[in-house]
Design a protein around this motif. Structure first.
Motif, PDB file in Angstrom:
ATOM      1  N   CYS A 318       0.846  -1.175   0.000  1.00  0.00           N
ATOM      2  CA  CYS A 318       0.000   0.000   0.000  1.00  0.00           C
ATOM      3  C   CYS A 318       0.894   1.241   0.000  1.00  0.00           C
ATOM      4  O   CYS A 318       1.816   1.343   0.800  1.00  0.00           O
ATOM      5  CB  CYS A 318      -0.894   0.013   1.233  1.00  0.00           C
ATOM      6  SG  CYS A 318      -1.816   1.548   1.425  1.00  0.00           S
ATOM      7  N   CYS A 321      -0.047   3.397   3.636  1.00  0.00           N
ATOM      8  CA  CYS A 321       0.362   2.966   4.982  1.00  0.00           C
ATOM      9  C   CYS A 321       1.518   1.967   4.944  1.00  0.00           C
ATOM     10  O   CYS A 321       2.103   1.662   5.977  1.00  0.00           O
ATOM     11  CB  CYS A 321      -0.821   2.371   5.723  1.00  0.00           C
ATOM     12  SG  CYS A 321      -1.302   0.745   5.090  1.00  0.00           S
ATOM     13  N   CYS A 338      -6.629  -1.302   0.170  1.00  0.00           N
ATOM     14  CA  CYS A 338      -5.795  -1.705   1.306  1.00  0.00           C
ATOM     15  C   CYS A 338      -6.684  -2.194   2.435  1.00  0.00           C
ATOM     16  O   CYS A 338      -7.603  -1.504   2.863  1.00  0.00           O
ATOM     17  CB  CYS A 338      -4.933  -0.536   1.757  1.00  0.00           C
ATOM     18  SG  CYS A 338      -3.919  -0.956   3.180  1.00  0.00           S
ATOM     19  N   CYS A 341      -5.493   0.099   5.866  1.00  0.00           N
ATOM     20  CA  CYS A 341      -5.888   1.481   6.102  1.00  0.00           C
ATOM     21  C   CYS A 341      -7.122   1.876   5.290  1.00  0.00           C
ATOM     22  O   CYS A 341      -7.629   2.987   5.426  1.00  0.00           O
ATOM     23  CB  CYS A 341      -4.738   2.435   5.807  1.00  0.00           C
ATOM     24  SG  CYS A 341      -4.415   2.663   4.051  1.00  0.00           S
TER      25      CYS A 341
END
Ligand SMILES: [Zn+2]
Length: 380
Positions: A318, A321, A338, A341
């Motif tokens: 991701c 994050c 993701c 997050c």
């Protein structure tokens, strides 16, 4: 080019090839004799060869010495390739004999071997050439390479020490991911580069010439027919046209990126050129290679901070994050979601952002409209 000059260049090339082949033979003999590194005092031998053969003496000393240097470099590089248990002469990159009709014609001259005077190029051995300049030389060249392309045209390519031309700082950073449909997807929407379909029109022609060549392919040991040679020349010409357009597009795009960003994180893409890959995939790989090459050169020229990023797992990470997904995204899935997050973004955009993060660059510099940093102080 005058026929005298052409003849002189061709004889110079013949002599260079003879010297090269002599080097191959001597080093092979040394390897066979069991000398561990196959070291042969080639430079000394050249003096001997030159005193023995009158026709060799007639050529300039400089290009022949250059041939020896080139050989030594290639040879010692191949020797370092210790992984293979192959016999010495089979090792990757080990210099091989140059056959007359297979080797490409190239002559190298270093600073003392050539002179520019009144727009003419004077080479060692009394060869004089009139040069048609494609652009002005920005500084004194340190070497020149004379070569003939597969269409029979002659070129002189000068090496000029490039002086850095720093551009004004912009404070921006960009992440770049390579792909098939979009040659480059970046963290800045304005800098995405669609795959230029240069090949499209010309590709049909190339395919036709290749079919013509296939039909007229000469039998082993037979001379090629006129039809075969014509088809080959036309195919080479079409290929060259595509390459030139590709380079032009790449250079313009690279200039724009380098002008607007100080820091550039680029996927270190290496095409694999699989034999079975489709024409479209091959074209895309070639476009990526050309674009990456131009970007690296442009960044170097303008003293920008360019970082090559290892592309492993980029589709799993991701960009926001840094969490890694458990499974790679299937190619058909164009959106990255993701689970850690909750970020949702187009797959390639996510990858471009991952490049930036992996290069250790600050993604805050990306969306310049929404700085994540301290608030800007407003004038009262
Ligand atoms: Zn995330």
């Amino acid at each position: 080019m005058s026929s005298t000059a052409q003849l002189a260049l061709l004889s110079e090339w013949d002599r260079g090839r003879w010297v090269w082949n002599q080097c191959v033979a001597e080093s092979r003999a040394a390897h066979t004799a069991g000398e561990k590194c196959g070291f042969v005092p080639l430079a000394k031998m050249l003096t001997g060869w030159r005193s023995k053969h009158e026709w060799l003496r007639q050529g300039g000393c400089m290009p022949q010495q250059q041939t020896i240097r080139d050989f030594t470099k290639a040879h010692s590089k191949a020797l370092k390739d210790v992984k293979t248990g192959l016999p010495m002469r089979r090792r990757a990159g080990m210099p091989q004999f140059k056959k007359k009709d297979l080797a490409s014609l190239t002559l190298n001259y270093t600073r003392r071997g050539f002179r520019l005077k009144d727009g003419r190029l004077h080479l060692g051995g009394g060869i004089r050439l009139t040069v048609v300049w494609s652009r002005d030389l920005p500084a004194d060249p340190s070497s020149v390479r004379i070569y003939q392309d597969n269409l029979g045209h002659w070129y002189a390519s000068f090496v000029v020490q490039a002086e850095g031309q720093p551009l004004p700082e912009t404070g921006g950073a960009i992440g770049i991911d390579w792909g098939v449909k979009e040659t480059a997807t970046t963290t800045s929407d304005a800098h995405d580069l669609r795959h230029p379909e240069h090949g499209k029109k010309t590709a049909g022609k190339v395919a036709r010439y290749q079919r013509m060549m296939a039909r007229r392919r000469p039998k082993p040991g037979r001379a090629a027919s006129k039809g075969y040679r014509t088809a080959k020349r036309l195919a080479a010409k079409a290929h060259k046209k595509i390459a030139r357009q590709r380079q032009d597009t790449a250079r313009k795009w690279a200039k724009r990126v380098v002008t607007e960003f100080d820091q550039i994180a680029v996927e270190d893409f290496r095409p694999r050129f699989l034999a079975k890959s489709t024409m479209a995939r091959k074209a895309a790989d070639a476009a990526i290679s050309a674009t990456k090459h131009e970007l690296i050169n442009m960044a170097r020229k303008h003293a920008r901070d360019l970082r090559l990023v290892n592309p492993a797992h980029t589709t799993m990470d991701c960009g926001r994050c840094g969490a890694r997904a458990k499974h790679a995204l299937p190619l058909s899935e164009r959106t990255y979601t993701c689970t850690a997050c909750g970020a949702v973004s187009p797959r390639d955009k996510n990858s471009a952002r991952v490049m930036l993060v992996r290069a250790g660059l600050n993604p805050a510099g990306v969306d310049r409209g929404r700085p994540d940093g301290p608030p800007v102080r407003r004038a009262a």
